[in-house]
Write a protein that holds these residues in place. Structure first.
Motif, mmCIF file in Angstrom:
data_model
loop_
_atom_site.group_PDB
_atom_site.id
_atom_site.type_symbol
_atom_site.label_atom_id
_atom_site.label_comp_id
_atom_site.label_asym_id
_atom_site.label_seq_id
_atom_site.Cartn_x
_atom_site.Cartn_y
_atom_site.Cartn_z
ATOM 1 N N GLU A 27 0.839 -1.201 0.000
ATOM 2 C CA GLU A 27 0.000 0.000 0.000
ATOM 3 C C GLU A 27 0.873 1.250 0.000
ATOM 4 N N ASN A 28 1.949 1.222 0.804
ATOM 5 C CA ASN A 28 2.865 2.356 0.870
ATOM 6 C C ASN A 28 4.196 1.851 1.426
ATOM 7 N N ALA A 29 5.187 1.731 0.563
ATOM 8 C CA ALA A 29 6.492 1.194 0.974
ATOM 9 C C ALA A 29 7.214 2.103 1.957
ATOM 10 N N ARG A 30 6.745 3.331 2.121
ATOM 11 C CA ARG A 30 7.379 4.268 3.051
ATOM 12 C C ARG A 30 6.710 4.262 4.428
ATOM 13 N N THR A 31 5.784 3.351 4.653
ATOM 14 C CA THR A 31 5.128 3.273 5.952
ATOM 15 C C THR A 31 6.167 2.973 7.032
ATOM 16 N N PRO A 32 6.245 3.795 8.064
ATOM 17 C CA PRO A 32 7.224 3.544 9.128
ATOM 18 C C PRO A 32 6.953 2.220 9.845
ATOM 19 N N VAL A 33 8.011 1.606 10.324
ATOM 20 C CA VAL A 33 7.901 0.337 11.044
ATOM 21 C C VAL A 33 6.931 0.492 12.221
ATOM 22 N N ALA A 34 7.007 1.617 12.928
ATOM 23 C CA ALA A 34 6.123 1.838 14.081
ATOM 24 C C ALA A 34 4.657 1.854 13.663
ATOM 25 N N ALA A 35 4.360 2.430 12.501
ATOM 26 C CA ALA A 35 2.972 2.474 12.025
ATOM 27 C C ALA A 35 2.482 1.080 11.636
ATOM 28 N N ILE A 36 3.351 0.296 11.013
ATOM 29 C CA ILE A 36 2.977 -1.088 10.668
ATOM 30 C C ILE A 36 2.721 -1.874 11.943
ATOM 31 N N ALA A 37 3.604 -1.716 12.913
ATOM 32 C CA ALA A 37 3.457 -2.430 14.189
ATOM 33 C C ALA A 37 2.129 -2.071 14.852
ATOM 34 N N LYS A 38 1.803 -0.805 14.864
ATOM 35 C CA LYS A 38 0.543 -0.364 15.488
ATOM 36 C C LYS A 38 -0.658 -0.931 14.738
ATOM 37 N N ARG A 39 -0.623 -0.854 13.418
ATOM 38 C CA ARG A 39 -1.737 -1.346 12.590
ATOM 39 C C ARG A 39 -1.970 -2.842 12.782
ATOM 40 N N ASP A 74 2.185 -15.660 -34.727
ATOM 41 C CA ASP A 74 0.936 -14.901 -34.607
ATOM 42 C C ASP A 74 1.067 -13.956 -33.426
ATOM 43 N N SER A 75 0.389 -12.832 -33.508
ATOM 44 C CA SER A 75 0.400 -11.889 -32.386
ATOM 45 C C SER A 75 -0.941 -11.183 -32.302
ATOM 46 N N GLU A 76 -1.254 -10.776 -31.104
ATOM 47 C CA GLU A 76 -2.454 -9.980 -30.847
ATOM 48 C C GLU A 76 -2.045 -8.903 -29.857
ATOM 49 N N SER A 77 -2.427 -7.670 -30.136
ATOM 50 C CA SER A 77 -2.049 -6.581 -29.229
ATOM 51 C C SER A 77 -3.273 -6.034 -28.514
ATOM 52 N N LEU A 78 -3.050 -5.661 -27.278
ATOM 53 C CA LEU A 78 -4.101 -5.104 -26.428
ATOM 54 C C LEU A 78 -3.574 -3.805 -25.829
ATOM 55 N N ILE A 79 -4.166 -2.689 -26.191
ATOM 56 C CA ILE A 79 -3.728 -1.406 -25.657
ATOM 57 C C ILE A 79 -4.398 -1.193 -24.307
ATOM 58 N N HIS A 80 -3.601 -0.839 -23.306
ATOM 59 C CA HIS A 80 -4.124 -0.591 -21.957
ATOM 60 C C HIS A 80 -4.796 0.778 -21.961
ATOM 61 N N LEU A 81 -6.020 0.844 -21.478
ATOM 62 C CA LEU A 81 -6.734 2.110 -21.423
ATOM 63 C C LEU A 81 -6.646 2.729 -20.035
ATOM 64 N N THR A 82 -7.422 2.235 -19.091
ATOM 65 C CA THR A 82 -7.431 2.782 -17.726
ATOM 66 C C THR A 82 -7.084 1.681 -16.748
ATOM 67 N N THR A 83 -6.220 1.978 -15.798
ATOM 68 C CA THR A 83 -5.884 1.015 -14.759
ATOM 69 C C THR A 83 -6.959 1.095 -13.678
ATOM 70 N N LYS A 84 -7.640 0.014 -13.459
ATOM 71 C CA LYS A 84 -8.699 -0.045 -12.447
ATOM 72 C C LYS A 84 -8.177 -0.558 -11.112
ATOM 73 N N LEU A 85 -7.110 -1.360 -11.125
ATOM 74 C CA LEU A 85 -6.530 -1.913 -9.914
ATOM 75 C C LEU A 85 -5.074 -2.235 -10.186
ATOM 76 N N ASP A 86 -4.189 -1.801 -9.292
ATOM 77 C CA ASP A 86 -2.764 -2.078 -9.425
ATOM 78 C C ASP A 86 -2.202 -2.318 -8.037
ATOM 79 N N ARG A 87 -1.902 -3.560 -7.715
ATOM 80 C CA ARG A 87 -1.415 -3.919 -6.378
ATOM 81 C C ARG A 87 0.089 -4.112 -6.337
ATOM 82 N N ARG A 88 0.784 -3.672 -7.368
ATOM 83 C CA ARG A 88 2.239 -3.829 -7.359
ATOM 84 C C ARG A 88 2.857 -3.098 -6.234
#
Length: 142
Positions: free
Chosen positions: A14-26, A128-142
């Motif tokens: 969700e946020n790689a910069r979340t402090p360790v103390a905040a993760i611990a509390k959560r 053979d190839s088929e291309s799919l153009i990405h339009l809008t990102t609805k969900l990205d959990r990377r």
């Protein structure tokens, strides 16, 4: 890796910069517990690094597409060598089923994307190839 490790990783996704103390509390854990688990996850390779996700509005190559490729038998090594030479290709994944490779492409313009797709289609071994153009990102959990 247990459920606590997975919970810590979810917080960092969700946020790689979340402090360790905040993760611990959560997660209702001791700060030292979270810190030692993070160190173990890093040293074991479960966490390969921390990164920044840049919004599509400021990316150098905002146009994204996926190309689904079918490859001739025993031509994968040669096809991969050519794909590595195409600068706009971000990733290549093998797949199961009808499609052999899933290629992710990033381009600055539709013309650049078109050129990359043409280049891919001309590679000896791509049947053979088929291309799919990405339009809008609805969900990205990377």
């Amino acid at each position: 890796m247990d459920e606590t490790d997975r919970d810590i990783l979810r917080c960092l996704r969700e946020n790689a910069r979340t402090p360790v103390a905040a993760i611990a509390k959560r997660l209702d854990l001791a700060r030292s517990t979270v810190q030692s688990r993070l160190e173990r996850l890093e040293s074991s390779g479960a966490i390969e690094g921390y990164t920044v996700r840049v919004s599509s509005a400021v990316r150098a190559r905002p146009i994204r597409a996926s190309a689904l490729l079918e490859i001739e038998p025993r031509k994968l090594v040669a096809v991969m060598a050519r794909l590595r030479q195409i600068d706009s290709i971000e990733s290549v994944h093998t797949t199961s089923g009808r499609i052999d490779l899933l290629v992710t492409i990033a381009a600055r313009t539709t013309e650049e994307l078109d050129k990359a797709l043409d280049t891919i289609g001309e590679i000896d071994g791509v049947t053979d190839s088929e291309s799919l153009i990405h339009l809008t990102t609805k969900l990205d959990r990377r």
